[in-house]
Design a protein around this motif. Structure first.
Motif, short mmCIF file in Angstrom:
data_model
loop_
_atom_site.label_atom_id
_atom_site.label_comp_id
_atom_site.label_asym_id
_atom_site.label_seq_id
_atom_site.Cartn_x
_atom_site.Cartn_y
_atom_site.Cartn_z
N GLY A 1 5.40 -8.36 2.69
CA GLY A 1 4.69 -9.15 1.50
C GLY A 1 3.03 -9.25 1.10
O GLY A 1 2.78 -8.10 1.56
N ASP A 2 2.70 -10.26 0.05
CA ASP A 2 1.62 -10.37 -0.15
C ASP A 2 0.67 -10.25 0.84
O ASP A 2 -0.79 -9.75 1.08
CB ASP A 2 1.44 -11.33 -1.68
CG ASP A 2 1.80 -11.12 -2.26
OD1 ASP A 2 2.11 -9.72 -2.67
OD2 ASP A 2 2.04 -12.11 -3.61
N LEU A 3 1.21 -11.32 2.10
CA LEU A 3 0.14 -12.04 3.42
C LEU A 3 0.39 -10.46 4.09
O LEU A 3 -1.41 -10.24 4.53
CB LEU A 3 0.59 -12.66 4.08
CG LEU A 3 -0.29 -13.29 5.36
CD1 LEU A 3 -1.18 -13.58 4.40
CD2 LEU A 3 1.01 -14.41 5.86
N GLY A 4 1.28 -9.29 4.06
CA GLY A 4 0.46 -8.59 4.87
C GLY A 4 -0.59 -7.75 4.55
O GLY A 4 -0.91 -7.20 4.96
N ALA A 5 -0.18 -7.47 2.50
CA ALA A 5 -1.39 -6.37 2.12
C ALA A 5 -2.32 -7.05 2.61
O ALA A 5 -3.68 -5.96 2.98
CB ALA A 5 -0.44 -6.37 0.54
N ALA A 6 -2.87 -8.62 2.03
CA ALA A 6 -3.94 -8.66 2.19
C ALA A 6 -4.70 -8.76 3.90
O ALA A 6 -5.90 -8.38 4.41
CB ALA A 6 -4.13 -10.65 2.28
N ILE A 7 -4.53 -8.83 4.56
CA ILE A 7 -4.26 -8.40 6.18
C ILE A 7 -4.51 -7.09 6.42
O ILE A 7 -5.48 -6.96 7.07
CB ILE A 7 -2.68 -9.21 6.97
CG1 ILE A 7 -3.08 -10.55 7.38
CG2 ILE A 7 -3.17 -8.85 8.56
CD1 ILE A 7 -1.41 -10.86 7.94
N ALA A 8 -4.09 -5.70 5.99
CA ALA A 8 -4.43 -5.10 5.84
C ALA A 8 -5.44 -4.41 5.08
O ALA A 8 -6.38 -4.12 5.44
CB ALA A 8 -3.29 -4.06 5.47
#
Length: 234
Positions: free
Chosen positions: A41-48
């Motif tokens: 999700g969006d959190l994963g994209a921000a972490i990446a």
């Protein structure tokens, strides 16, 4: 911060492993995400994005607010060869924020007079890299044109997963290098990661211009980590 989380984060720092500290601003809970961990999700994209850029900040995801704090090892550049290209590359890389180490067993070339204020090792790469192993936050540029010096370092860089591996030489020279690296046990997929001829294709001719091309390619490789397989890198 939870003491266990802090201890784990410090262990990652000492080992030069990247980590992102994710804090739920709603309840204050922390968790550490290691590079390579899958987060959806969006959190994963921000972490990446944090792993790629090193930038920290807040993000809205799944109806909650998180603070994503990136802890990345400082990228470094190891240059094999105390040559004219290296003399130009070292100060440029330092300005760009990449600490430089130069390794060359030829004591006539690897002198403090030629490389002031540079971490200089007048030793064989085998000896230096045993003490100071390469890692995936290291770039390696092999520029001696001497297989006895370059080949071991290139194989070590491929095995360590260095984010950038470049080697000086023509395509004909590289074809011979490929044969030697295969004989050393490198795989075809590993060898395909080597940038040879080294540096971005900007028509560089002088040592200083080649140094610019190498540094630009190094920066591009660092900032595009994780994007190649997604087709997002031009």
């Amino acid at each position: 911060m939870d003491p266990y989380v802090l201890k784990t984060l410090n262990e990652h720092r000492r080992a030069r492993r990247a980590a992102v500290l994710v804090t739920d601003l709603g309840d204050g809970r922390d968790r550490i995400v290691r590079e390579g961990d899958q987060v959806a999700g969006d959190l994963g994209a921000a972490i990446a994005s944090a792993f790629r850029t090193g930038n920290s900040g807040s993000v809205e995801a799944e109806g909650r607010t998180f603070f994503v704090n990136a802890h990345l090892p400082r990228p470094r550049l190891v240059v094999i060869g105390a040559v004219h290209i290296s003399q130009a590359l070292a100060p440029m890389a330092r300005i760009a924020g990449y600490p430089v180490e130069i390794i060359d067993p030829r004591t006539a070339f690897a002198t403090p007079e030629r490389f002031p204020d540079v971490a200089l090792h007048a030793e064989w790469p085998e000896d230096v890299l045993e003490r100071e192993p390469l890692d995936n936050y290291t770039a390696l540029a092999a520029v001696t044109h001497d297989p006895k010096i370059d080949d071991f370092a290139l194989k070590a860089a491929l095995d360590a997963g260095c984010f950038y591996v470049g080697a000086l030489g023509s395509r004909k020279t590289h074809a011979k290098r490929v044969e030697r690296l295969l004989a050393l046990g490198a795989s075809a997929d590993q060898i395909a990661r080597i940038h040879a001829p080294i540096g971005l294709d900007i028509g560089a001719a002088s040592p200083a211009e080649i140094a610019v091309a190498v540094l630009a390619q190094t920066i591009h490789a660092f900032r595009s980590r994780g994007l190649e397989s997604k087709g997002a890198v031009a």
